[in-house]
Design an enzyme around this catalytic site. Sequence first.
Site, short mmCIF file in Angstrom:
data_model
loop_
_atom_site.label_atom_id
_atom_site.label_comp_id
_atom_site.label_asym_id
_atom_site.label_seq_id
_atom_site.Cartn_x
_atom_site.Cartn_y
_atom_site.Cartn_z
N LYS A 20 -6.94 20.24 -42.17
CA LYS A 20 -7.79 20.93 -43.16
C LYS A 20 -8.12 22.36 -42.69
CE LYS A 20 -11.05 17.77 -42.81
NZ LYS A 20 -10.45 16.91 -41.77
N ARG A 95 -18.29 14.80 -47.88
CA ARG A 95 -17.75 13.75 -47.04
C ARG A 95 -18.37 12.40 -47.36
NH1 ARG A 95 -16.13 17.06 -42.36
NH2 ARG A 95 -15.33 15.75 -40.72
N ARG A 134 -5.68 19.59 -29.39
CA ARG A 134 -6.24 20.76 -30.11
C ARG A 134 -7.00 21.68 -29.16
NH1 ARG A 134 -9.80 20.12 -35.38
NH2 ARG A 134 -10.92 18.60 -34.10
N ARG A 167 -12.84 20.89 -28.03
CA ARG A 167 -14.10 20.44 -28.63
C ARG A 167 -14.58 19.16 -27.96
NH1 ARG A 167 -13.29 20.79 -35.13
NH2 ARG A 167 -14.35 18.78 -34.99
N ARG A 178 -14.75 8.81 -35.35
CA ARG A 178 -14.66 9.73 -36.50
C ARG A 178 -13.69 9.18 -37.54
NH1 ARG A 178 -13.20 15.11 -33.52
NH2 ARG A 178 -12.98 15.96 -35.63
P1 AP5 Z 1 -7.09 20.96 -37.75
O1 AP5 Z 1 -6.54 21.90 -38.77
O2 AP5 Z 1 -8.11 21.48 -36.80
O3 AP5 Z 1 -7.56 19.61 -38.47
P2 AP5 Z 1 -8.86 19.31 -39.31
O4 AP5 Z 1 -8.44 18.42 -40.42
O5 AP5 Z 1 -9.57 20.58 -39.67
O6 AP5 Z 1 -9.67 18.49 -38.23
P3 AP5 Z 1 -11.20 18.50 -37.82
O7 AP5 Z 1 -11.32 17.67 -36.57
O8 AP5 Z 1 -11.75 19.90 -37.72
O9 AP5 Z 1 -11.82 17.79 -38.98
P4 AP5 Z 1 -13.07 17.00 -38.97
O10 AP5 Z 1 -13.16 16.88 -40.42
O11 AP5 Z 1 -13.18 15.74 -38.23
O12 AP5 Z 1 -14.10 17.95 -38.16
P5 AP5 Z 1 -15.19 18.97 -38.67
O13 AP5 Z 1 -15.18 20.13 -37.78
O14 AP5 Z 1 -15.09 19.17 -40.13
O15 AP5 Z 1 -5.83 20.37 -36.92
C1 AP5 Z 1 -6.04 19.48 -35.84
C2 AP5 Z 1 -4.98 19.78 -34.74
O16 AP5 Z 1 -3.68 19.47 -35.25
C3 AP5 Z 1 -4.92 21.25 -34.34
O17 AP5 Z 1 -4.65 21.32 -32.97
C4 AP5 Z 1 -3.77 21.85 -35.15
O18 AP5 Z 1 -3.12 22.93 -34.50
C5 AP5 Z 1 -2.84 20.63 -35.29
N1 AP5 Z 1 -2.15 20.58 -36.56
C6 AP5 Z 1 -2.65 20.89 -37.80
N2 AP5 Z 1 -1.71 20.68 -38.74
C7 AP5 Z 1 -0.60 20.22 -38.09
C8 AP5 Z 1 0.71 19.82 -38.55
N3 AP5 Z 1 1.06 19.85 -39.84
N4 AP5 Z 1 1.59 19.40 -37.61
C9 AP5 Z 1 1.24 19.38 -36.29
N5 AP5 Z 1 0.03 19.74 -35.81
C10 AP5 Z 1 -0.88 20.16 -36.71
O19 AP5 Z 1 -16.53 18.11 -38.45
C11 AP5 Z 1 -17.01 17.85 -37.14
C12 AP5 Z 1 -18.29 17.04 -37.25
O20 AP5 Z 1 -19.30 17.79 -37.99
C13 AP5 Z 1 -18.20 15.71 -38.00
O21 AP5 Z 1 -17.72 14.67 -37.15
C14 AP5 Z 1 -19.66 15.50 -38.44
O22 AP5 Z 1 -20.44 15.07 -37.37
C15 AP5 Z 1 -20.09 16.92 -38.79
N6 AP5 Z 1 -19.82 17.21 -40.20
C16 AP5 Z 1 -18.92 18.11 -40.69
N7 AP5 Z 1 -18.93 18.11 -42.03
C17 AP5 Z 1 -19.85 17.17 -42.41
C18 AP5 Z 1 -20.29 16.70 -43.67
N8 AP5 Z 1 -19.78 17.16 -44.82
N9 AP5 Z 1 -21.23 15.72 -43.68
C19 AP5 Z 1 -21.78 15.26 -42.55
N10 AP5 Z 1 -21.38 15.66 -41.31
C20 AP5 Z 1 -20.42 16.61 -41.24
#
Ligand code: AP5
Length: 223
Positions: A20, A95, A134, A167, A178
């Site tokens: 994402k 979410r 990552r 992270r 997660r």
């Molecule tokens: P990346 O693009 O970073 O993936 P992502 O889907 O953004 O993953 P996140 O871990 O950031 O998502 P998340 O939703 O769990 O975390 P968030 O920060 O939102 O890619 C991942 C890796 O793969 C990278 O190394 C990249 O280079 C690689 N990659 C990408 N695409 C690829 C491909 N096609 N092929 C190969 N490699 C690839 O949330 C963190 C925390 O915040 C949550 O756990 C929660 O506690 C809180 N939070 C956030 N939003 C909310 C909400 N709406 N409600 C409540 N709590 C929330």
Amino acid sequence: MALPDRPFYVVLMGPPGAGKGTQSAILENEMGLKRVASGDLFRENLVKGTPMGVQAKSYMDRGELVPDDVTVGMIRERLTRSDCQKGAILDGFPRTLPQAYSLDRMLGMAGRRINIAISISVPDEVIMERMTGRRVCRAYGHVYHVIFNPSKDPQICDVDGSELYQRDDDKEDTVRNRLYVYYKQTAPLIGYYFAKGVLVEMDGNQPIEEVHGLLGQIMASQA
Ligand code: AP5
């Protein structure tokens, strides 16, 4: 990629590591549509030491969701800023179903709506591989992977020269939780957006450029 000539809201959904953040950053550059990432906003608050950031950290470290009222309040404030007047790419929000209802209400009051909700799917074992490799930059959160998307220098961001780090919530046990939380609380949104007629599902288990190409086609079909 042309920005539609009306306010346009994209929801990017998918399990942790689905890509994402990677894809929404590319789309933001190409479309000029502001990316609003709830996880990044919590991390920015944590760096600034705000009460919200401190509260969010305890949930994030366990791989659990921050309570809906805190998250919705943060996003409501963010979406009213001038850089979101043309719409936004929502990365990681909503979410939960209550978050989705709140988002519909807040957009509806401004005569706006979600135009497209894209669900990116990736097998669990691929997710584990992506998360543990990552690396993220300290300055702006640019995302890399030690194998799939490496920076030129493994410790330095190619874009802004800041330090790359892993992270805290990318440890294996936290990633498993997660994923569990995703299936339990976030996956029901797929049905919600399907029922609204705005859902597009796509296979995210392909190289970054190919996922991007598919997203470009999806966006072009909606513009
Ligand atoms: P990346 O693009 O970073 O993936 P992502 O889907 O953004 O993953 P996140 O871990 O950031 O998502 P998340 O939703 O769990 O975390 P968030 O920060 O939102 O890619 C991942 C890796 O793969 C990278 O190394 C990249 O280079 C690689 N990659 C990408 N695409 C690829 C491909 N096609 N092929 C190969 N490699 C690839 O949330 C963190 C925390 O915040 C949550 O756990 C929660 O506690 C809180 N939070 C956030 N939003 C909310 C909400 N709406 N409600 C409540 N709590 C929330």
